[in-house]
Write a protein that holds these residues in place. Structure first.
Motif, PDB file in Angstrom:
ATOM      1  N   ARG A 154       0.852  -1.191   0.000  1.00  0.00           N
ATOM      2  CA  ARG A 154       0.000   0.000   0.000  1.00  0.00           C
ATOM      3  C   ARG A 154       0.889   1.242   0.000  1.00  0.00           C
ATOM      4  N   HIS A 176       0.163  -6.394   5.004  1.00  0.00           N
ATOM      5  CA  HIS A 176       0.258  -5.223   4.142  1.00  0.00           C
ATOM      6  C   HIS A 176       1.574  -4.477   4.344  1.00  0.00           C
ATOM      7  N   THR A 180       4.272  -4.037   1.518  1.00  0.00           N
ATOM      8  CA  THR A 180       4.721  -2.698   1.134  1.00  0.00           C
ATOM      9  C   THR A 180       6.237  -2.607   1.132  1.00  0.00           C
TER      10      THR A 180
END
Length: 299
Positions: A154, A176, A180
């Motif tokens: 993200r 996430h 990332t």
């Protein structure tokens, strides 16, 4: 000195140790880097015992460094460069294998989110510090371990957070954050490929879903809880290093430099990972953050 030299981080166990073993058996002089000094030294000793006797061979060597700390990454690069120069050697292969995924938000003493520090900052800084020290062979290859989980990354494409501290103020998701950090690595590698000296190459290697490395167990959190669900679909560590070994040893060198590879062939990463503009922004922001002089783009 004709024997090639390979440096592998995160080599005290798991994929790193398997990679080092396979490279040593292929005739490389291997350097194992790990966070735990006794464990890394023991791994080097065990590897030495596996190799056939060769009076001209450089024995496996062990170096200890906490790659979450920028000072230790810089010290490692300086030590490697000094020792290799003494041996009239250069690094032919650098495998940035060390990785981490933390279950909760935390910052390093440098003020970086921990997962970003290990997975993105450390390989970026080590590679550039060794470049500055002229420690690489002219045709050296740098392989960064990546993952299909980068699709969970993200990033704000207008202002990518390369430090990772924005996760302090939003819902911290282990998967996430890990994704990332790996997405940032993909982007930085793609841009680095445009800047490396002619003859050098860099790659991203996705080992796949590997069992038996303790990565998920050490990570804790959701990754540890869900690991048993994926075990039936996972591959062994020896299968997991195939892409890395192919990228480091194949002749001619695989194409493209800066690409994302899985199952020993080019693969298509997520849409953000394919953005040249985002790759340049990530590279330059990371260089600035780490106090690294950006390499110029080759004409």
């Amino acid at each position: 000195m004709n024997r090639k030299t390979a440096v592998v981080t995160g080599a005290a166990g798991g994929l790193g140790l398997v990679t080092a073993r396979r490279l040593a058996l292929a005739g490389y002089g291997v350097v194992l880097v790990g966070r735990d000094a006794p464990r890394t030294a023991a791994a080097a000793d065990a590897l030495r015992d596996l190799l056939p006797a060769d009076p001209d061979a450089a024995p496996p060597r062990a170096y200890a460094a906490d790659l979450s700390l920028r000072s230790e990454v810089r010290d490692l690069a300086a030590e490697l460069a000094a020792d290799l120069t003494t041996d009239a050697a250069r690094i032919d292969v650098l495998v940035n294998n060390a990785g981490a995924a933390f279950a909760r938000y935390g910052e390093t003493p440098d003020g970086a989110e921990r997962t970003h520090a290990v997975n993105h900052h450390a390989p970026f800084l080590l590679t550039h510090a060794l470049l500055t020290a002229d420690a690489f062979a002219a045709d050296a290859r740098v392989v960064n371990l990546s993952t299909f989980v980068e699709k969970r990354g993200r990033l704000d494409e207008d202002a990518p957070d390369v430090l990772g501290t924005s996760w302090h103020d939003r819902l911290y998701s282990q998967l996430h954050v890990y994704g990332t950090s790996k997405l940032l690595g993909l982007l930085a590698t793609a841009e680095l490929a445009r800047r490396l000296p002619a003859g050098m190459r860099t790659y991203n290697a996705n080992p796949g879903m590997v069992k038996g490395t303790r990565m998920n167990a050490n990570a804790g959190g959701l990754m540890r809880l869900t690991a048993p669900l994926f075990r039936p679909f996972s591959i062994t560590p020896d299968e997991g290093v195939r892409t890395t070994l192919w990228l480091t040893t194949a002749t001619p060198a695989p194409h493209p430099s800066g690409g994302f590879f899985t199952a020993s062939r080019p693969a298509t990463p997520s849409r953000p990972a394919r953005s040249p503009q985002l790759a340049r922004a990530v590279y330059e922001r990371t260089a600035s953050l780490l106090g690294v002089e950006p390499l110029p783009v080759r004409s």
